[in-house]
Motif scaffolding. Sequence first.
Motif, PDB file in Angstrom:
ATOM      1  N   ALA A  50     177.328  60.632  -2.158  1.00 27.92           N
ATOM      2  CA  ALA A  50     176.637  59.392  -1.823  1.00 27.92           C
ATOM      3  C   ALA A  50     176.474  59.250  -0.304  1.00 27.92           C
ATOM      4  N   ALA A  51     177.524  59.598   0.448  1.00 24.75           N
ATOM      5  CA  ALA A  51     177.435  59.506   1.911  1.00 24.75           C
ATOM      6  C   ALA A  51     176.357  60.437   2.452  1.00 24.75           C
ATOM      7  N   VAL A  52     176.298  61.667   1.915  1.00 23.43           N
ATOM      8  CA  VAL A  52     175.278  62.617   2.359  1.00 23.43           C
ATOM      9  C   VAL A  52     173.882  62.108   2.006  1.00 23.43           C
ATOM     10  N   MET A  53     173.735  61.587   0.796  1.00 18.90           N
ATOM     11  CA  MET A  53     172.429  61.118   0.337  1.00 18.90           C
ATOM     12  C   MET A  53     171.934  59.942   1.175  1.00 18.90           C
ATOM     13  N   HIS A  54     172.814  58.970   1.445  1.00 21.60           N
ATOM     14  CA  HIS A  54     172.405  57.812   2.240  1.00 21.60           C
ATOM     15  C   HIS A  54     172.073  58.222   3.682  1.00 21.60           C
ATOM     16  N   SER A  55     172.892  59.116   4.228  1.00 24.24           N
ATOM     17  CA  SER A  55     172.604  59.588   5.586  1.00 24.24           C
ATOM     18  C   SER A  55     171.265  60.315   5.635  1.00 24.24           C
ATOM     19  N   ALA A  56     170.991  61.128   4.608  1.00 26.54           N
ATOM     20  CA  ALA A  56     169.723  61.863   4.565  1.00 26.54           C
ATOM     21  C   ALA A  56     168.540  60.905   4.488  1.00 26.54           C
ATOM     22  N   PHE A  57     168.692  59.823   3.745  1.00 30.03           N
ATOM     23  CA  PHE A  57     167.589  58.861   3.644  1.00 30.03           C
ATOM     24  C   PHE A  57     167.236  58.287   5.022  1.00 30.03           C
ATOM     25  N   PHE A  58     168.258  57.853   5.768  1.00 32.10           N
ATOM     26  CA  PHE A  58     167.975  57.274   7.085  1.00 32.10           C
ATOM     27  C   PHE A  58     167.416  58.322   8.047  1.00 32.10           C
ATOM     28  N   LEU A  59     167.917  59.556   7.975  1.00 32.22           N
ATOM     29  CA  LEU A  59     167.387  60.605   8.839  1.00 32.22           C
ATOM     30  C   LEU A  59     165.915  60.883   8.523  1.00 32.22           C
ATOM     31  N   LEU A  60     165.586  60.985   7.224  1.00 33.17           N
ATOM     32  CA  LEU A  60     164.200  61.229   6.833  1.00 33.17           C
ATOM     33  C   LEU A  60     163.306  60.056   7.211  1.00 33.17           C
ATOM     34  N   LEU A  61     163.838  58.831   7.090  1.00 34.27           N
ATOM     35  CA  LEU A  61     163.050  57.652   7.454  1.00 34.27           C
ATOM     36  C   LEU A  61     162.741  57.657   8.952  1.00 34.27           C
ATOM     37  N   VAL A  62     163.749  57.963   9.773  1.00 28.30           N
ATOM     38  CA  VAL A  62     163.528  58.002  11.222  1.00 28.30           C
ATOM     39  C   VAL A  62     162.575  59.136  11.583  1.00 28.30           C
ATOM     40  N   ALA A  63     162.762  60.313  10.958  1.00 36.92           N
ATOM     41  CA  ALA A  63     161.889  61.450  11.266  1.00 36.92           C
ATOM     42  C   ALA A  63     160.443  61.161  10.861  1.00 36.92           C
ATOM     43  N   SER A  64     160.249  60.510   9.708  1.00 38.59           N
ATOM     44  CA  SER A  64     158.892  60.183   9.258  1.00 38.59           C
ATOM     45  C   SER A  64     158.241  59.184  10.194  1.00 38.59           C
ATOM     46  N   ALA A  65     159.005  58.182  10.640  1.00 38.53           N
ATOM     47  CA  ALA A  65     158.461  57.190  11.567  1.00 38.53           C
ATOM     48  C   ALA A  65     158.099  57.840  12.898  1.00 38.53           C
ATOM     49  N   ALA A  66     158.961  58.739  13.383  1.00 42.00           N
ATOM     50  CA  ALA A  66     158.678  59.425  14.653  1.00 42.00           C
ATOM     51  C   ALA A  66     157.428  60.281  14.537  1.00 42.00           C
ATOM     52  N   ARG A  67     157.289  60.979  13.406  1.00 45.07           N
ATOM     53  CA  ARG A  67     156.100  61.821  13.212  1.00 45.07           C
ATOM     54  C   ARG A  67     154.833  60.966  13.164  1.00 45.07           C
ATOM     55  N   PHE A  68     154.937  59.805  12.471  1.00 46.58           N
ATOM     56  CA  PHE A  68     153.761  58.934  12.379  1.00 46.58           C
ATOM     57  C   PHE A  68     153.352  58.434  13.764  1.00 46.58           C
ATOM     58  N   LEU A  69     154.300  57.972  14.559  1.00 48.20           N
ATOM     59  CA  LEU A  69     153.982  57.463  15.887  1.00 48.20           C
ATOM     60  C   LEU A  69     153.432  58.560  16.791  1.00 48.20           C
ATOM     61  N   GLN A  70     153.912  59.776  16.580  1.00 49.33           N
ATOM     62  CA  GLN A  70     153.441  60.886  17.401  1.00 49.33           C
ATOM     63  C   GLN A  70     151.952  61.154  17.198  1.00 49.33           C
ATOM     64  N   HIS A  71     151.465  60.938  15.971  1.00 48.23           N
ATOM     65  CA  HIS A  71     150.076  61.270  15.661  1.00 48.23           C
ATOM     66  C   HIS A  71     149.181  60.045  15.506  1.00 48.23           C
ATOM     67  N   HIS A  72     149.757  58.859  15.261  1.00 43.25           N
ATOM     68  CA  HIS A  72     148.915  57.692  14.949  1.00 43.25           C
ATOM     69  C   HIS A  72     149.356  56.452  15.732  1.00 43.25           C
ATOM     70  N   ARG A  73     149.788  56.611  16.965  1.00 42.15           N
ATOM     71  CA  ARG A  73     150.360  55.499  17.703  1.00 42.15           C
ATOM     72  C   ARG A  73     149.376  54.344  17.879  1.00 42.15           C
ATOM     73  N   GLY A  74     148.135  54.585  18.192  1.00 42.76           N
ATOM     74  CA  GLY A  74     147.209  53.504  18.517  1.00 42.76           C
ATOM     75  C   GLY A  74     146.411  52.976  17.343  1.00 42.76           C
ATOM     76  N   GLU A  75     146.714  53.423  16.119  1.00 43.90           N
ATOM     77  CA  GLU A  75     145.920  52.996  14.971  1.00 43.90           C
ATOM     78  C   GLU A  75     146.291  51.579  14.546  1.00 43.90           C
ATOM     79  N   PRO A  76     145.345  50.839  13.932  1.00 43.46           N
ATOM     80  CA  PRO A  76     145.630  49.455  13.495  1.00 43.46           C
ATOM     81  C   PRO A  76     146.771  49.362  12.492  1.00 43.46           C
ATOM     82  N   ARG A  77     146.960  50.375  11.692  1.00 43.58           N
ATOM     83  CA  ARG A  77     148.022  50.309  10.668  1.00 43.58           C
ATOM     84  C   ARG A  77     149.411  50.570  11.266  1.00 43.58           C
ATOM     85  N   ALA A  78     149.466  51.033  12.530  1.00 39.45           N
ATOM     86  CA  ALA A  78     150.757  51.401  13.117  1.00 39.45           C
ATOM     87  C   ALA A  78     151.759  50.245  13.078  1.00 39.45           C
TER      88      ALA A  78
END
Length: 417
Positions: A50-78
Amino acid sequence: MSRNPETGTQTGTQTGTQTGPETGPETGPETGPETGRPETGPDPDARWLAAVMHSAFFLLLVASAARFLQHHRGEPRAPWVIALSAALAVCYGAGLVLGITGRPDVARPTRAHLVWLTGVTALWAVLVLLAPSFAWCAIPLFVTGLRTLPTVPALALVTGVTVLVVVSQNRLADGFDPNLTIVPVAVAAVTAGVITHMRRQAVRLRESERRAGMLDERQRLSMEIHDALAQGLSSQTMLLQAAERSWDTDPDAARDHLRTASRIGARNLAEARRLVQDLAPSDLADATLEQALRAVADRQPAPPTTFTVDGTPRPLPDRVQSTLVRIAQGALANTAEHAAAHRAVLTLTYLDDQVVLDIADDGRGFDPARPRSPTGRGHGLPAIQARAAQLGATLTVESAPGQGTVISVAVPLEPHP
């Protein structure tokens, strides 16, 4: 080693072996009533997963957000994506803080867990529709649903999440991509298959342990009834038969037999109540081990039984005392029922590193290699063997047809200072 009280010789063969060290006072492996199975807390492996799974969720969430901002920072949906990401993190974290993320060993999920999982999944679904890069967060959701939901709802959740991942990934590719279609389905199938198999294995293991616990409890009750009650019932039967024989010729003796049988019946009733309540033998209530064994010997009308103590008595763990009294009761019940002996001797010997209980009789004896009685019942010796094994004791049975029987139980103890 004790000898046959009539012939003074040792006969038969040693059939018991030492099974392990004595477990000490009240700290042995048993945790339930005398032979109960150990109780365990939450599975540490499940907590780790459970600890590994919860940690992985937050890591993936942060990585996905970072990737989105890297490519779509100025978009209206940002702003919406960032706000939803923060809301998802808060919602998921709240479940952890409140302890409602669900446990795999609970048969039915709580309402709070279902509400939490529904909220997390809904926020993630909206987020994926806005930003397909958040699809990787689906893997921890797979695991959470498969671990905490019943099989059918869990598989339905996995199917829905997988469909959403496939749709979002193909949108990101601006068309149908076999790789982005097959890989999510394969990952979901493997994850669902492995976790479902593990859950079913865990259910089968718990059921097996439950059945084993029931069998252990049945064996314990069988031993308790044989050792605690059979001796008294045998004695009552003999006393009542003696009273009947002397009723006309010696009324006073017949009344004495009846009074003694009545006292034994009252003690048997007390033993039965103690068995129901899982207490120690009634002979040990406000009495020492020596006094309890002497009372067991004194209640044995046939054959007459004497009790002796060798060595200096010393305090013993309650578990050892209870087991030795039960062994004495069971062995003397066997003697009364099967041995046709003229006398028996109960001996408690204190040595530096062990205490030894010997039960000897001058009866018909038997072949230790074939210990069952002609009636096929034969519960006594197996019960004694099981009790000795619980203490890590050495059990020795010496007997031969026509040469009496000696049962010796040596319980290892800490060396006496």
